[in-house]
Design a protein around this motif. Structure first.
Motif, PDB file in Angstrom:
ATOM      1  N   LYS A   1      19.731 -24.960   1.963  1.00  0.00           N
ATOM      2  CA  LYS A   1      19.715 -26.647   2.085  1.00  0.00           C
ATOM      3  C   LYS A   1      20.781 -27.104   2.191  1.00  0.00           C
ATOM      4  CE  LYS A   1      15.266 -25.447  -0.557  1.00  0.00           C
ATOM      5  NZ  LYS A   1      14.519 -25.736  -1.569  1.00  0.00           N
ATOM      6  N   ARG A   2      21.237 -28.138   2.834  1.00  0.00           N
ATOM      7  CA  ARG A   2      21.979 -28.726   3.221  1.00  0.00           C
ATOM      8  C   ARG A   2      22.317 -29.642   1.777  1.00  0.00           C
ATOM      9  NH1 ARG A   2      23.082 -32.923   8.114  1.00  0.00           N
ATOM     10  NH2 ARG A   2      23.001 -30.906   8.704  1.00  0.00           N
ATOM     11  N   ASN A   3      21.566 -30.276   1.188  1.00  0.00           N
ATOM     12  CA  ASN A   3      21.148 -31.259   0.102  1.00  0.00           C
ATOM     13  C   ASN A   3      21.805 -30.351  -1.392  1.00  0.00           C
ATOM     14  OD1 ASN A   3      21.199 -33.490   1.344  1.00  0.00           O
ATOM     15  ND2 ASN A   3      19.038 -33.765   1.627  1.00  0.00           N
TER      16      ASN A   3
ATOM     17  N   ARG B   1      23.061 -27.198  -1.266  1.00  0.00           N
ATOM     18  CA  ARG B   1      24.711 -27.256  -1.049  1.00  0.00           C
ATOM     19  C   ARG B   1      25.722 -28.021  -0.752  1.00  0.00           C
ATOM     20  NH1 ARG B   1      23.700 -25.076   4.229  1.00  0.00           N
ATOM     21  NH2 ARG B   1      24.957 -26.971   4.963  1.00  0.00           N
TER      22      ARG B   1
ATOM     23  N   TYR C   1      28.851 -18.853   0.665  1.00  0.00           N
ATOM     24  CA  TYR C   1      28.986 -20.265   0.796  1.00  0.00           C
ATOM     25  C   TYR C   1      30.131 -20.732   0.556  1.00  0.00           C
ATOM     26  CZ  TYR C   1      28.866 -25.392   1.353  1.00  0.00           C
ATOM     27  OH  TYR C   1      29.697 -26.490   1.603  1.00  0.00           O
TER      28      TYR C   1
ATOM     29  N   THR D   1      34.115 -29.670   4.719  1.00  0.00           N
ATOM     30  CA  THR D   1      33.257 -29.164   5.105  1.00  0.00           C
ATOM     31  C   THR D   1      33.710 -27.744   5.008  1.00  0.00           C
ATOM     32  OG1 THR D   1      32.941 -30.307   7.432  1.00  0.00           O
ATOM     33  CG2 THR D   1      31.956 -27.920   7.415  1.00  0.00           C
TER      34      THR D   1
ATOM     35  N   ASP E   1      27.440 -26.151   8.589  1.00  0.00           N
ATOM     36  CA  ASP E   1      26.830 -27.845   8.589  1.00  0.00           C
ATOM     37  C   ASP E   1      26.175 -28.864   8.183  1.00  0.00           C
ATOM     38  OD1 ASP E   1      24.521 -26.091   8.418  1.00  0.00           O
ATOM     39  OD2 ASP E   1      22.711 -27.086   9.498  1.00  0.00           O
ATOM     40  N   ASP E   2      27.417 -28.799   7.056  1.00  0.00           N
ATOM     41  CA  ASP E   2      27.268 -30.072   5.965  1.00  0.00           C
ATOM     42  C   ASP E   2      27.314 -31.827   6.131  1.00  0.00           C
ATOM     43  OD1 ASP E   2      27.378 -27.864   3.873  1.00  0.00           O
ATOM     44  OD2 ASP E   2      29.354 -27.530   3.761  1.00  0.00           O
ATOM     45  N   TYR E   3      27.882 -31.523   7.437  1.00  0.00           N
ATOM     46  CA  TYR E   3      28.173 -33.199   7.801  1.00  0.00           C
ATOM     47  C   TYR E   3      27.901 -33.047   9.322  1.00  0.00           C
ATOM     48  CZ  TYR E   3      30.692 -33.923   3.549  1.00  0.00           C
ATOM     49  OH  TYR E   3      30.375 -33.541   2.540  1.00  0.00           O
TER      50      TYR E   3
ATOM     51  N   SER F   1      24.608 -23.264  11.378  1.00  0.00           N
ATOM     52  CA  SER F   1      23.546 -23.642   9.855  1.00  0.00           C
ATOM     53  C   SER F   1      23.290 -22.624   9.673  1.00  0.00           C
ATOM     54  CB  SER F   1      22.375 -23.997  10.769  1.00  0.00           C
ATOM     55  OG  SER F   1      21.925 -22.816  11.835  1.00  0.00           O
TER      56      SER F   1
END
Length: 476
Positions: free
Chosen positions: A13-15, A17, A39, A45, A68-70, A80
Motif C-alpha cells: 500500500k503506497r499510503n 509506505r 522497503y 522515492t 512506486d511512491d510518486y 510496484s
C-alpha cells in the motif's frame, strides 16, 4: 540459522509506505525460500531491497529498484510491490547477491576523492586543508549516519571563526567527496544526499573577496625591497609581479621555460590545477621585459634545461609557503605609507596582491578580458566575478563613448516647478585628472563634502565598505 525478518502485510500500500518515518533500515516481508523483500523509506522515492539468507547466519542484500511512491510502476526502474517481489526471486535465482559491506566513513570518502583528484590532475591539497577542520569523531562517522543537524552544526561552528566565503570554500570539497561516494554506491547503502545538500548548504551572505590592488609605484617598491634581501627572492617577486601568475606556477618553472632567443622574450608558465577537468594546454606563453629575461638567464647559468629556474638563495626549488615570511619582510622594508595603499591596510598586502594588481592593470589598459584571462590561467567569468568592482570603469568608458548626450535642455516654468519652490540645483564644475589612487574623475565624478574638500566618489565608496566590514568583524 538466520533470524526471520520482520513481517508486514502493508508494504503493497503506497499510503502506508509514505506514512513510515525516514529510516536507514528497511522494513522486511518474507517471501519464502529464505528470500525477503524490504522497503527503505528515503527523503525522496523509497527503495525496494532484496534479501537472501546466506546459510551462515546472515544475509546478502541488493537494491532491485525504486518504489512506486510518486510515479506509476513501469516494471523496469519503478516497481510496484508485486513487481519488486518477482524481481527479488529472479535476483536470488541468478545469485546476483551483494555481500553487505562495512559502511563507508567520511574519512574514507575523502581519501577516495583525494585519489580521484590526483588521477585527474586536480588540486588534492584542498582535501588536506579540509581535514584540519574536521574532528576525529566526524571523520569516523559513516556516510549513511551523517545527518543534516550534524553537518549544519559543524558548518556553523566554522562560521563563528572564519569568513563566510572561507566556510563555503571549506565545505565544497566535502560535498564533492560525498557526492562521488553516493555516485559510486548507486543507491545500495547511500539512499539520500540530503544530509550534505542541506546541512552544508552554501552560505548566502558570503562577502565578496577583498582583493588588494596596488599601484605600479607600490609594486616597484616591493620588488626593490625583495631584491634587497637576495637576488633569488628578488627574481621570484619580480616574476610574480610581471606575469601575475600564482606562486605555485612560478615555483614550478624550468630553465627550458625561459624563451630568450628572440627580441620578444617570454616565460612558458605551467598551467595550474585550478578549475574543473583536464586542461588542453600544458603551459601558457607570457611576455616578459628583456631586462628581466637577461637577469633570469644569468641566474640560470650552469643549470640544465630541466632544472628549476627560480631557486632559493641556498639552492633548491621554492616549496609551499617558503615565500610568505620573506615577502612580509619585504612589505615592511618597502617603507610604504598608509596613503599609498588606501583603501587597504599595509598588513593586508600579500604576494597574491601582485596577481590581483596584474589582472586589473591589464583590464584597465584595455587588454581584452579573454586575453587577460588566458595570460593569467583563469576565465573571463572568474575575472568578472572577482574584479567587477575594480574594472567597472572599462565597461563604463565603452558605454559612455556611445551614449546619447543631449546637452543642456531648457525647461518650461511648469518643469522648473517640479524642482520645488526656491530649490537650487548646483553641481561641481567638471574636474579633469584623477585622484591619488588612480580613479579617473571623468569616470567617477567627484563631489564636495561638508568640509569643502573635493572627494572621489569611488574612494568614498571603498572607505564606506571597509568601515562596514570592520564594524561587522568587531560585532562578531
Amino acid at each position: 540459522m538466520a533470524r526471520a525478518p520482520k513481517v508486514t502485510s502493508d508494504l503493497s500500500k503506497r499510503n502506508y509506505r509514505l506514512g513510515l518515518p525516514l529510516a536507514k533500515k528497511p522494513i522486511w516481508q518474507a517471501l519464502g525460500d529464505g528470500i525477503s523483500i524490504g522497503y527503505r523509506r528515503c527523503e525522496g522515492t523509497g527503495r525496494w531491497i532484496a534479501r537472501k539468507a546466506n546459510g551462515k547466519g546472515g544475509f546478502n542484500e541488493g537494491v532491485v529498484g525504486l518504489a512506486d511512491d510518486y510515479e506509476d510502476a513501469d516494471g523496469s526502474g519503478v516497481l510496484s510491490f508485486a513487481q519488486a517481489s518477482a524481481k527479488a526471486f529472479n535476483w536470488a535465482k541468478e545469485d546476483r547477491t551483494v555481500a553487505r559491506k562495512a559502511p563507508l566513513t567520511l574519512d574514507e570518502a575523502l581519501n577516495a576523492y583525494e585519489r580521484d583528484l590526483k588521477v585527474r590532475g586536480g588540486d588534492y591539497g584542498n582535501v588536506s586543508r579540509v581535514r584540519s577542520h574536521l574532528s576525529e569523531k566526524l571523520m569516523k562517522t559513516s556516510v549513511t549516519d551523517l545527518t543534516v543537524d550534524m553537518l549544519k552544526t559543524w558548518r556553523d561552528g566554522l562560521a563563528d571563526k572564519l569568513a563566510a566565503a572561507t566556510v563555503n570554500r571549506t565545505t565544497t570539497p566535502i560535498k564533492a567527496a560525498l557526492n562521488m561516494a553516493a555516485d559510486a554506491d548507486q543507491g545500495v547503502t547511500i539512499t539520500s544526499r540530503a544530509a550534505w545538500e542541506i546541512g552544508l548548504k552554501t552560505l548566502g551572505d558570503a562577502e565578496s573577496s577583498r582583493n588588494v590592488i596596488l599601484s605600479d609605484a607600490v609594486v616597484g617598491k616591493l620588488v626593490k625591497a625583495a631584491y634587497s634581501q637576495s637576488l633569488a627572492f628578488g627574481l621570484l617577486v619580480e616574476v610574480l609581479a610581471v606575469t601575475g601568475s600564482r606562486y605555485s606556477q612560478v615555483a614550478a618553472l624550468k630553465v627550458a621555460d625561459l624563451q630568450n632567443g628572440t627580441a620578444d622574450p617570454r616565460l612558458m608558465i605551467p598551467v595550474s590545477n585550478k578549475g574543473k577537468g583536464q586542461k588542453a594546454a600544458r603551459s601558457t606563453p607570457v611576455p616578459i621585459p628583456a631586462a628581466l629575461a637577461k637577469r633570469l638567464k644569468a641566474a640560470a647559468e650552469g643549470i640544465g634545461p630541466t632544472g628549476v629556474l627560480l631557486q632559493k638563495p641556498g639552492g633548491g626549488a621554492w616549496a609551499k609557503s617558503d615565500h610568505s615570511r620573506p615577502f612580509a619582510r619585504a612589505v615592511k622594508a618597502a617603507g610604504l605609507k598608509p596613503a599609498e595603499v588606501e583603501p587597504y591596510q599595509i598588513e593586508e598586502i600579500t604576494a597574491y596582491a601582485l596577481r590581483h594588481s596584474s589582472i586589473v592593470r591589464m583590464a584597465l589598459k584595455g587588454v581584452p578580458l579573454r586575453l587577460v584571462a588566458a595570460l593569467h590561467d583563469t576565465s573571463v567569468t572568474m575575472i568578472e566575478r572577482t574584479y567587477s568592482r575594480d574594472i567597472a570603469s572599462v565597461a563604463d568608458a565603452v558605454a559612455r563613448a556611445s551614449m546619447l548626450d543631449l546637452g543642456a535642455i531648457e525647461t518650461t516654468e511648469a518643469g522648473n516647478a517640479l524642482l520645488g519652490a526656491g530649490e537650487e540645483v548646483t553641481a561641481l564644475p567638471r574636474v579633469e585628472g584623477q585622484c591619488r589612487h588612480g580613479h579617473s574623475y571623468a569616470e567617477f565624478p567627484p563631489y564636495r563634502n561638508s568640509k569643502g574638500s573635493v572627494v572621489c566618489a569611488e574612494c568614498a565608496r571603498i572607505r564606506t565598505r571597509t568601515a562596514k566590514a570592520a564594524k561587522k568583524r568587531g560585532a562578531a
